[in-house]
Motif scaffolding. Structure first.
Motif, PDB file in Angstrom:
ATOM      1  N   ARG A 196      -7.627  -3.194  -1.058  1.00  0.00           N
ATOM      2  CA  ARG A 196      -7.265  -3.905  -2.293  1.00  0.00           C
ATOM      3  C   ARG A 196      -6.983  -5.364  -1.948  1.00  0.00           C
ATOM      4  O   ARG A 196      -5.859  -5.849  -2.051  1.00  0.00           O
ATOM      5  CB  ARG A 196      -6.114  -3.223  -3.025  1.00  0.00           C
ATOM      6  CG  ARG A 196      -4.930  -2.810  -2.199  1.00  0.00           C
ATOM      7  CD  ARG A 196      -3.966  -1.930  -2.979  1.00  0.00           C
ATOM      8  NE  ARG A 196      -3.444  -2.566  -4.168  1.00  0.00           N
ATOM      9  CZ  ARG A 196      -2.286  -3.224  -4.214  1.00  0.00           C
ATOM     10  NH1 ARG A 196      -1.558  -3.365  -3.140  1.00  0.00           N
ATOM     11  NH2 ARG A 196      -1.869  -3.744  -5.355  1.00  0.00           N
ATOM     12  N   SER A 197      -8.082  -6.045  -1.537  1.00  0.00           N
ATOM     13  CA  SER A 197      -7.958  -7.455  -1.157  1.00  0.00           C
ATOM     14  C   SER A 197      -7.402  -8.308  -2.286  1.00  0.00           C
ATOM     15  O   SER A 197      -6.790  -9.342  -2.044  1.00  0.00           O
ATOM     16  CB  SER A 197      -9.326  -8.000  -0.744  1.00  0.00           C
ATOM     17  OG  SER A 197      -9.746  -7.405   0.446  1.00  0.00           O
ATOM     18  N   SER A 198      -7.643  -7.892  -3.530  1.00  0.00           N
ATOM     19  CA  SER A 198      -7.130  -8.669  -4.673  1.00  0.00           C
ATOM     20  C   SER A 198      -5.621  -8.534  -4.805  1.00  0.00           C
ATOM     21  O   SER A 198      -4.984  -9.339  -5.483  1.00  0.00           O
ATOM     22  CB  SER A 198      -7.773  -8.194  -5.971  1.00  0.00           C
ATOM     23  OG  SER A 198      -7.341  -6.878  -6.272  1.00  0.00           O
ATOM     24  N   GLU A 199      -5.044  -7.503  -4.174  1.00  0.00           N
ATOM     25  CA  GLU A 199      -3.611  -7.193  -4.273  1.00  0.00           C
ATOM     26  C   GLU A 199      -3.184  -6.989  -5.713  1.00  0.00           C
ATOM     27  O   GLU A 199      -2.009  -7.137  -6.062  1.00  0.00           O
ATOM     28  CB  GLU A 199      -2.768  -8.258  -3.567  1.00  0.00           C
ATOM     29  CG  GLU A 199      -3.058  -8.297  -2.062  1.00  0.00           C
ATOM     30  CD  GLU A 199      -2.280  -9.344  -1.299  1.00  0.00           C
ATOM     31  OE1 GLU A 199      -1.119  -9.570  -1.636  1.00  0.00           O
ATOM     32  OE2 GLU A 199      -2.863  -9.939  -0.374  1.00  0.00           O
ATOM     33  N   ALA A 200      -4.153  -6.665  -6.574  1.00  0.00           N
ATOM     34  CA  ALA A 200      -3.844  -6.448  -7.996  1.00  0.00           C
ATOM     35  C   ALA A 200      -3.851  -4.952  -8.306  1.00  0.00           C
ATOM     36  O   ALA A 200      -4.522  -4.169  -7.628  1.00  0.00           O
ATOM     37  CB  ALA A 200      -4.897  -7.152  -8.858  1.00  0.00           C
TER      38      ALA A 200
END
Ligand SMILES: NC(=O)c1ccc[n+]([C@@H]2O[C@H](COP(=O)([O-])OP(=O)(O)OC[C@H]3O[C@@H](n4cnc5c(N)ncnc54)[C@H](OP(=O)(O)O)[C@@H]3O)[C@@H](O)[C@H]2O)c1
Length: 310
Positions: free
Chosen positions: A223-227
């Protein structure tokens, strides 16, 4: 020996210092490390206050065996190897045979060091998808470490590769690696896909799941977006050709008994022969670790950062 250790007083939370050398168990080879690659996960891990100063981190390292395992398992002294495990950001690393692959003598250790986490993750997730021949496969975060390996390996396996990258500047590079389509986000993809390798999470996961055809699976890798990924109630309906879709989790270290040696050796051979691109986008001596860490944490890296131990 010298090692890159957690140091919360340093801007990148890492510093080079002297630590005791590892004492290999009977089933472990002792490897002189020549190059390491950085993953966002472990660099981010170093910033966490719970990680005590002095901890040696590092999953990916390549080098040469200086002492074969006492029990006779694994490669002989002098073999060039690529290794996975803990405490790899050090001049010496003790590694069991299951976490070590052999490589041609003349292979570039920097290129080899990009393999373990990124290459194995891409390979193992794609295998879980089953045969990819003639199927549309979406890869999100395609310009990253896992993504670049996944694009190349999926194309090699006969997939029609749908790469997702927010960066327009990456499109040509991704096509050269084997992507058939490149889109800025999953919502821009018109035709359904059979499978997704998702490195980004958040809205990317939600929209990629919506693009799955019946029976398709999305593999959530990162979850590179950390969203947060918020699925509306109708996102889970199975009507209109959307039945039997699934979201599956993945963790490379999920089964501690996995023997990665054959896969590491195969990937090393492909890299050495020039049939896989290691995707190095930052490289320098490990004394410049703080520059590499900054590029990685600022999310300005498209590919792998490699540190040479010299
Ligand atoms: N489950 C496991 O066992 C496992 C194993 C390895 C890695 N991981 C995780 O998988 C993820 C990918 O790893 P990696 O090493 O490939 O990371 P990486 O090299 O940092 O690449 C991630 C890519 O995601 C895209 N991205 C970053 N932030 C984004 C955002 N806010 N919105 C949309 N896209 C964004 C970027 O591509 P663009 O800029 O081109 O869009 C970037 O190149 C990470 O979260 C990592 O921790 C998990």
């Amino acid at each position: 020996m010298r090692a890159l250790v957690v140091d919360h007083t340093s801007p990148g939370h890492l510093s080079l210092t002297d630590v005791p050398a590892p004492r290999p168990a009977a089933h472990e080879a002792l490897v002189r490390v020549e190059a390491v690659s950085l993953n966002f996960g472990e660099v981010h891990e170093a910033t966490r206050p719970e990680r005590p100063d002095g901890t040696v981190l590092g999953w990916d390292a390549a080098g040469v065996v200086v002492q074969a395992a006492a029990d006779g398992s694994g490669p002989a002294e002098g073999e060039r190897v690529v290794t996975l495990g803990e405490a790899g950001w050090a001049e010496l690393r003790a590694v069991p045979a299951a976490l070590l692959g052999t490589a041609p003598k003349d292979a570039d250790p920097g290129a080899l060091s990009t393999i373990p986490v990124a290459g194995l993750t891409a390979l193992h997730v794609l295998r879980r998808m089953g045969s990819l021949l003639g199927r549309r496969v979406m890869i999100t975060g395609a310009s990253g470490g896992v993504g670049r390996y996944a694009v190349q390996l999926a194309a090699r396996a006969g997939a029609h590769v749908v790469a997702i990258s927010r960066s327009a500047a990456q499109a040509d590079r991704l096509r050269a690696l084997g992507a058939h389509e490149v889109h800025p986000e999953p919502a821009a993809v018109q035709q359904p896909v059979s499978a997704v390798l998702d490195n980004v999470g958040g809205q990317h996961l939600v929209d990629a799941f919506a693009s799955l055809s019946a029976g398709g699976s999305l593999f959530s890798v990162g979850r590179s977006s950390e969203a947060d990924a918020v699925l509306a109630p109708d996102a889970l309906l199975g009507d209109g050709g959307r039945h039997d879709r699934s979201i599956r989790t993945f963790f490379l270290f999920g089964d501690p008994t996995t023997d990665f040696s054959a896969d590491l050796t195969w990937l090393a051979g492909e890299i050495a022969a020039g049939r896989l691109d290691p995707g190095i986008s930052w490289r320098g001596p490990w004394t410049r670790h703080s520059e590499a860490v900054k590029v990685l944490l600022d999310r300005r890296l498209h590919g792998k950062a490699v540190l040479d131990l010299k």
